[in-house]
Design an enzyme around this catalytic site. Structure first.
Site, PDB file in Angstrom:
ATOM      1  N   TYR A 232      40.881 -31.855  16.617  1.00  0.00           N
ATOM      2  CA  TYR A 232      40.149 -32.668  15.645  1.00  0.00           C
ATOM      3  C   TYR A 232      38.772 -32.028  15.447  1.00  0.00           C
ATOM      4  O   TYR A 232      38.582 -30.843  15.742  1.00  0.00           O
ATOM      5  CB  TYR A 232      40.118 -34.096  16.245  1.00  0.00           C
TER       6      TYR A 232
ATOM      7  N   ARG B  43      37.120 -32.505  -0.399  1.00  0.00           N
ATOM      8  CA  ARG B  43      35.880 -32.626   0.399  1.00  0.00           C
ATOM      9  C   ARG B  43      36.301 -32.677   1.858  1.00  0.00           C
ATOM     10  O   ARG B  43      36.528 -33.737   2.407  1.00  0.00           O
ATOM     11  CB  ARG B  43      35.114 -33.898  -0.021  1.00  0.00           C
TER      12      ARG B  43
ATOM     13  N   LYS C 240      44.394 -35.609  12.049  1.00  0.00           N
ATOM     14  CA  LYS C 240      44.290 -37.084  12.060  1.00  0.00           C
ATOM     15  C   LYS C 240      45.576 -37.677  12.621  1.00  0.00           C
ATOM     16  O   LYS C 240      45.562 -38.631  13.399  1.00  0.00           O
ATOM     17  CB  LYS C 240      44.081 -37.611  10.637  1.00  0.00           C
TER      18      LYS C 240
ATOM     19  N   GLU D 186      42.413 -39.356   2.793  1.00  0.00           N
ATOM     20  CA  GLU D 186      41.472 -38.642   3.652  1.00  0.00           C
ATOM     21  C   GLU D 186      40.775 -37.530   2.888  1.00  0.00           C
ATOM     22  O   GLU D 186      41.425 -36.720   2.222  1.00  0.00           O
ATOM     23  CB  GLU D 186      42.249 -38.031   4.833  1.00  0.00           C
ATOM     24  N   ASP D 187      39.475 -37.481   3.008  1.00  0.00           N
ATOM     25  CA  ASP D 187      38.675 -36.365   2.509  1.00  0.00           C
ATOM     26  C   ASP D 187      38.921 -36.045   1.036  1.00  0.00           C
ATOM     27  O   ASP D 187      39.095 -34.867   0.650  1.00  0.00           O
ATOM     28  CB  ASP D 187      38.861 -35.132   3.416  1.00  0.00           C
TER      29      ASP D 187
ATOM     30  N   ASP E 273      40.067 -43.665   4.761  1.00  0.00           N
ATOM     31  CA  ASP E 273      39.481 -43.519   6.097  1.00  0.00           C
ATOM     32  C   ASP E 273      37.978 -43.261   6.043  1.00  0.00           C
ATOM     33  O   ASP E 273      37.208 -43.809   6.830  1.00  0.00           O
ATOM     34  CB  ASP E 273      40.198 -42.351   6.781  1.00  0.00           C
ATOM     35  N   ASP E 274      37.551 -42.425   5.112  1.00  0.00           N
ATOM     36  CA  ASP E 274      36.136 -42.047   5.053  1.00  0.00           C
ATOM     37  C   ASP E 274      35.271 -43.221   4.612  1.00  0.00           C
ATOM     38  O   ASP E 274      34.148 -43.381   5.081  1.00  0.00           O
ATOM     39  CB  ASP E 274      35.951 -40.861   4.097  1.00  0.00           C
TER      40      ASP E 274
ATOM     41  N   ASN F  90      30.060 -34.136   9.705  1.00  0.00           N
ATOM     42  CA  ASN F  90      30.907 -33.185  10.442  1.00  0.00           C
ATOM     43  C   ASN F  90      31.037 -31.889   9.654  1.00  0.00           C
ATOM     44  O   ASN F  90      30.880 -31.900   8.436  1.00  0.00           O
ATOM     45  CB  ASN F  90      32.302 -33.795  10.619  1.00  0.00           C
TER      46      ASN F  90
HETATM   47  N1  NAI Z   1      31.553 -39.458  11.546  1.00  0.00           N
HETATM   48  C1  NAI Z   1      32.591 -39.812  10.813  1.00  0.00           C
HETATM   49  O1  NAI Z   1      33.510 -40.508  11.264  1.00  0.00           O
HETATM   50  C2  NAI Z   1      32.641 -39.396   9.385  1.00  0.00           C
HETATM   51  C3  NAI Z   1      31.773 -38.471   8.880  1.00  0.00           C
HETATM   52  N2  NAI Z   1      31.850 -38.111   7.570  1.00  0.00           N
HETATM   53  C4  NAI Z   1      30.956 -37.058   7.112  1.00  0.00           C
HETATM   54  O2  NAI Z   1      30.101 -37.538   6.112  1.00  0.00           O
HETATM   55  C5  NAI Z   1      29.715 -36.462   5.298  1.00  0.00           C
HETATM   56  C6  NAI Z   1      29.701 -36.920   3.849  1.00  0.00           C
HETATM   57  O3  NAI Z   1      30.980 -37.298   3.427  1.00  0.00           O
HETATM   58  P1  NAI Z   1      31.196 -37.961   1.981  1.00  0.00           P
HETATM   59  O4  NAI Z   1      30.318 -39.115   1.786  1.00  0.00           O
HETATM   60  O5  NAI Z   1      32.628 -38.181   1.798  1.00  0.00           O
HETATM   61  O6  NAI Z   1      30.697 -36.771   1.044  1.00  0.00           O
HETATM   62  P2  NAI Z   1      30.258 -36.892  -0.448  1.00  0.00           P
HETATM   63  O7  NAI Z   1      30.301 -35.540  -1.010  1.00  0.00           O
HETATM   64  O8  NAI Z   1      31.001 -37.986  -1.102  1.00  0.00           O
HETATM   65  O9  NAI Z   1      28.720 -37.360  -0.350  1.00  0.00           O
HETATM   66  C7  NAI Z   1      27.661 -36.576   0.107  1.00  0.00           C
HETATM   67  C8  NAI Z   1      26.358 -37.263  -0.261  1.00  0.00           C
HETATM   68  O10 NAI Z   1      25.292 -36.581   0.365  1.00  0.00           O
HETATM   69  C9  NAI Z   1      24.297 -36.282  -0.605  1.00  0.00           C
HETATM   70  N3  NAI Z   1      23.613 -35.056  -0.229  1.00  0.00           N
HETATM   71  C10 NAI Z   1      24.027 -33.774  -0.350  1.00  0.00           C
HETATM   72  N4  NAI Z   1      23.070 -32.937   0.073  1.00  0.00           N
HETATM   73  C11 NAI Z   1      22.046 -33.696   0.486  1.00  0.00           C
HETATM   74  C12 NAI Z   1      20.771 -33.418   1.021  1.00  0.00           C
HETATM   75  N5  NAI Z   1      20.382 -32.164   1.256  1.00  0.00           N
HETATM   76  N6  NAI Z   1      19.957 -34.443   1.324  1.00  0.00           N
HETATM   77  C13 NAI Z   1      20.349 -35.709   1.097  1.00  0.00           C
HETATM   78  N7  NAI Z   1      21.543 -36.040   0.608  1.00  0.00           N
HETATM   79  C14 NAI Z   1      22.382 -35.044   0.296  1.00  0.00           C
HETATM   80  C15 NAI Z   1      25.047 -36.135  -1.906  1.00  0.00           C
HETATM   81  O11 NAI Z   1      24.171 -36.307  -3.009  1.00  0.00           O
HETATM   82  C16 NAI Z   1      26.058 -37.261  -1.753  1.00  0.00           C
HETATM   83  O12 NAI Z   1      25.467 -38.474  -2.111  1.00  0.00           O
HETATM   84  C17 NAI Z   1      30.649 -35.308   5.609  1.00  0.00           C
HETATM   85  O13 NAI Z   1      29.967 -34.342   6.369  1.00  0.00           O
HETATM   86  C18 NAI Z   1      31.717 -35.923   6.471  1.00  0.00           C
HETATM   87  O14 NAI Z   1      32.193 -35.044   7.441  1.00  0.00           O
HETATM   88  C19 NAI Z   1      32.761 -38.667   6.707  1.00  0.00           C
HETATM   89  C20 NAI Z   1      33.642 -39.587   7.172  1.00  0.00           C
HETATM   90  C21 NAI Z   1      33.685 -39.975   8.554  1.00  0.00           C
HETATM   91  C1  PYR Z   2      35.747 -37.729  10.470  1.00  0.00           C
HETATM   92  C2  PYR Z   2      36.040 -37.653   9.063  1.00  0.00           C
HETATM   93  O1  PYR Z   2      36.915 -38.333   8.574  1.00  0.00           O
HETATM   94  C3  PYR Z   2      35.265 -36.770   8.224  1.00  0.00           C
HETATM   95  O2  PYR Z   2      34.322 -36.150   8.683  1.00  0.00           O
HETATM   96  O3  PYR Z   2      35.598 -36.679   7.036  1.00  0.00           O
HETATM   97 MG    MG Z   3      37.466 -37.699   6.669  1.00  0.00          MG
END
Ligand code: NAI
Ligand code: PYR
Ligand code: MG
Length: 622
Positions: A124, A179, A197, A268-269, A291-292, A465
């Site tokens: 993962y 993404r 996953k 997912e993603d 999931d996200d 991540n």
């Molecule tokens: N810890 C966890 O369980 C999870 C973590 N994530 C992580 O969250 C992150 C974002 O995922 P999503 O929202 O789906 O992506 P997304 O592409 O939908 O959204 C990204 C957001 O960040 C903003 N952004 C980009 N560059 C930026 C900067 N330099 N400063 C401020 N804001 C900025 C964008 O404008 C957008 O609003 C990914 O890295 C993903 O791995 C996602 C799901 C679960």
């Molecule tokens: C953990 C997860 O779902 C993500 O980073 O997109």
């Molecule tokens: Mg995800």
């Protein structure tokens, strides 16, 4: 006794061609199959490698196809664990484990469960991110299904789903690769994510491995590097985003449900924009969730409630928190929506409690002590005022044009648009800082130090991540706050020892605490859909499963090594919630409990006795 049934002759054929899941029905330690001889060794769901008992080798026609000595599964695990530990590069470890999964799923899962803490970061995040990046180079054999734009017509899709050899599929994790973690558009290379996953669905949730199906929907990619790479395994064309894309999704959703009517689909993603649209399109008609958006939301709510508990506060204090979130995409907005939902729920519960106390006192109870209980509930709009959301252009203010409806809810009517993070923190003095921007090192020293000026225990969650996309590291957060931060990151960090000797414990805040249990709960409940309350219940379960002694040390998520037990409790509570919400079709047999149903469902990585079921004896007779 179980019958071994193929879904169709088409499924039978492809099962043997790909040596993918055979037509298995597990029960009480044995399994029946039509396969024979080397076909059994080639089938990862049947293979036991050197652990086939000698009598079984005789019976199944594999005598002489393996070295003579029978090795116990414990010894096999020890051998593979030693080999795993000798491998230095994380990607090589991923390849090693994937190759084992392709040969022998039972052993793979036993190893993963026994060594979850060291293997989850390989199967993962973060290593699955590396594997995604190198997917076309490290691809050895297919796992799951791939549907491209060329397969988008319903009549094709309807036939194609029968190529999958398992007669029962309970969970599909599907991505379009647009993404992948914080790595952007990886096209078909994102397929490693659904595989990772689903490995957790099996290891942690207990879904039988023959009932999971990773899927990639290939609508092209806008990743120029991949488009130029002759080894790229997806359609070498730019992404389709119009009608053909939605036809691909629709045919997929209908076809999988037609073949497996109770299947749960986890989105997912998917990139921002489409992720929410797909969820809204299907959430009331199909058993599905994103999931996200939702899993990450529930995980964060659970973590925050525990972070409050660690400070002697309760859920009633959630609506008083000031929350800054960097990232206004699908995960960021999913998280803040879930926190807002929890704020409203906690205020309603607090008000109900206060009213009950007041009534009791009016009736002469409570020893006559007067109480000035706050019995106000807050609504969604009031709760939204506790958030300051920033995207890559800075703070979202109402004056900004082009806000999505989901963003507009949080856009500040009282602020200048585009303010930088540091400035926002200085003005707002937040108690909680969330990172879902996908961009590493955006919580710099000034930001973190500013955060720590205003609160005793700053709650800092850089959730992006993989590791190098985390908004800050654990070491940075702890050293810049003198060890006061309560910290959770999407990918794991080691504990940190400060110069003064203080040991600080980082948490992994990842949706893996939610989706396996939630999914199993939805499946066992035979839910017709997944409700917001089911996610909220899953979040509250994370609160029950962290002991007080851990909270005192800043540990606000259950231990990773306990994740299988935690997923079990999440599943049980989700079934209860599905019943309360009227979306469950399960009938609980007399004398049984929900716990029994979950335990009966959950698969254990134990080699079952294999019984050959050969209609045509000519094979075994030679
Ligand atoms: N810890 C966890 O369980 C999870 C973590 N994530 C992580 O969250 C992150 C974002 O995922 P999503 O929202 O789906 O992506 P997304 O592409 O939908 O959204 C990204 C957001 O960040 C903003 N952004 C980009 N560059 C930026 C900067 N330099 N400063 C401020 N804001 C900025 C964008 O404008 C957008 O609003 C990914 O890295 C993903 O791995 C996602 C799901 C679960
Ligand atoms: C953990 C997860 O779902 C993500 O980073 O997109
Ligand atoms: Mg995800």
């Amino acid at each position: 006794m179980f019958r071994v049934l193929a879904g169709s002759s088409m499924a039978r054929r492809s099962g043997s061609v790909l040596s993918q899941p055979s037509f298995l029905r597990y029960s009480h330690g044995f399994v029946r199959t039509e396969k024979y001889g080397s076909e059994i060794i080639q089938d990862p769901l049947l293979n036991k490698g050197t652990s086939f008992p000698l009598a079984e080798r005789d019976r199944l026609g594999i005598r002489g196809l393996l070295p003579p000595r029978h090795i116990s599964v414990e010894l096999q695990v020890r051998r593979f664990m030693q080999a795993f530990q000798k491998i230095e590069s994380p990607l090589a470890k991923w390849e090693f484990l994937t190759a084992l999964q392709d040969r022998n799923e039972t052993l793979f899962y036993k190893l993963l469960i026994d060594g979850f803490e060291q293997m989850a970061p390989i199967v993962y995040t973060p290593t699955v991110g590396l594997a995604s990046r190198s997917f076309s180079q490290v691809f050895r054999r297919p796992r799951g299904m791939f549907f491209s734009l060329e397969d988008r017509h319903m009549e094709d899709m309807r036939a194609m789903v029968w190529n999958w050899p398992s007669e029962r599929v309970d969970v599909i994790v599907v991505t379009d690769g647009s993404r992948i973690l914080g790595l952007g558009d990886l096209g078909i290379c994102g397929h490693a994510i659904p595989c990772g996953k689903l490995a957790l669905y099996v290891a942690s949730g207990g879904v039988p491995p023959s009932r999971v199906l990773p899927v990639s929907l290939d609508a092209g990619t806008n990743n120029a590097e991949l488009l130029a790479d002759p080894l790229y395994l997806g359609l070498p064309e730019r992404r389709e985003t119009g009608a053909k894309y939605f036809e691909l999704i629709q045919s997929f959703m209908l076809a999988v449900r037609e073949r497996w009517p109770n299947v749960l689909v986890q989105f997912e993603d998917f990139a921002n924009g489409v992720a929410r649209t797909l969820l809204e399109n299907y959430r009331s008609s199909h058993l599905c969730f994103n999931d996200d958006i939702q899993g990450t939301g529930a995980m964060t709510v659970g973590g925050l409630l525990n972070a409050l508990r660690a400070q002697g506060l309760g859920p009633d204090d959630l609506p008083n928190q000031r929350i800054v979130c960097l990232g206004a995409g699908s995960a960021g907005l999913g998280v803040v929506d879930s926190i807002r939902f929890a704020m409203v729920r906690s205020s309603q519960l607090a008000a109900a409690r206060a009213n009950k106390t007041a009534k009791h006192q009016q009736n002469g109870g409570g020893g006559g002590k007067a109480q000035n209980s706050v019995s106000m509930t807050i609504n969604d709009t009031q709760a939204a005022r506790q958030f300051w959301i920033l995207d890559k252009f800075g703070l979202l203010a109402s004056v900004r044009s082009g806000l999505t409806p989901e963003q507009a809810v949080y856009a500040r009517p009282d602020a200048v648009d585009g303010k930088a993070l540091l400035e926002v923190i200085r003005e707002v003095k937040p108690t909680i800082l969330l990172g879902l921007s996908g961009v590493g090192q955006t919580f710099n020293e000034e930001v973190i130090r500013e955060m720590a000026k205003h609160v005793e225990r700053p709650i800092i969650f850089p959730l992006s991540n993989p590791t190098d996309h985390a908004e800050c590291t654990a070491e940075q957060a702890f050293s810049w706050t003198n060890g006061k931060a309560i910290f959770a990151s999407g990918s794991p960090f080691d504990k940190v020892t400060l110069a003064n000797g203080q040991v600080c414990f980082p948490n992994q805040g990842n949706n893996m605490y939610i989706f396996p249990g939630l999914g199993v709960g939805a499946i066992v409940a035979k839910a017709t859909r997944v409700t917001d309350e089911m996610f909220y219940r899953a979040a509250l379960t994370l609160v029950e499963t962290v002991p007080k002694e851990d909270l005192e040390r800043g540990i606000i998520f259950p231990r990773i090594s306990n994740i299988r037990d935690v997923s079990r409790i999440v599943a049980i509570n989700v079934v209860k919630q599905a019943i309360e919400d009227g979306v469950a079709r399960v009938k609980i047999p007399e004398g049984k409990t929900i716990d029994d149903l979950i335990d009966e469902y959950r698969w254990e990585p134990k080699y079952p006795a294999i019984i050959g079921e050969y209609g045509d004896h000519s094979r075994s007779l030679g």
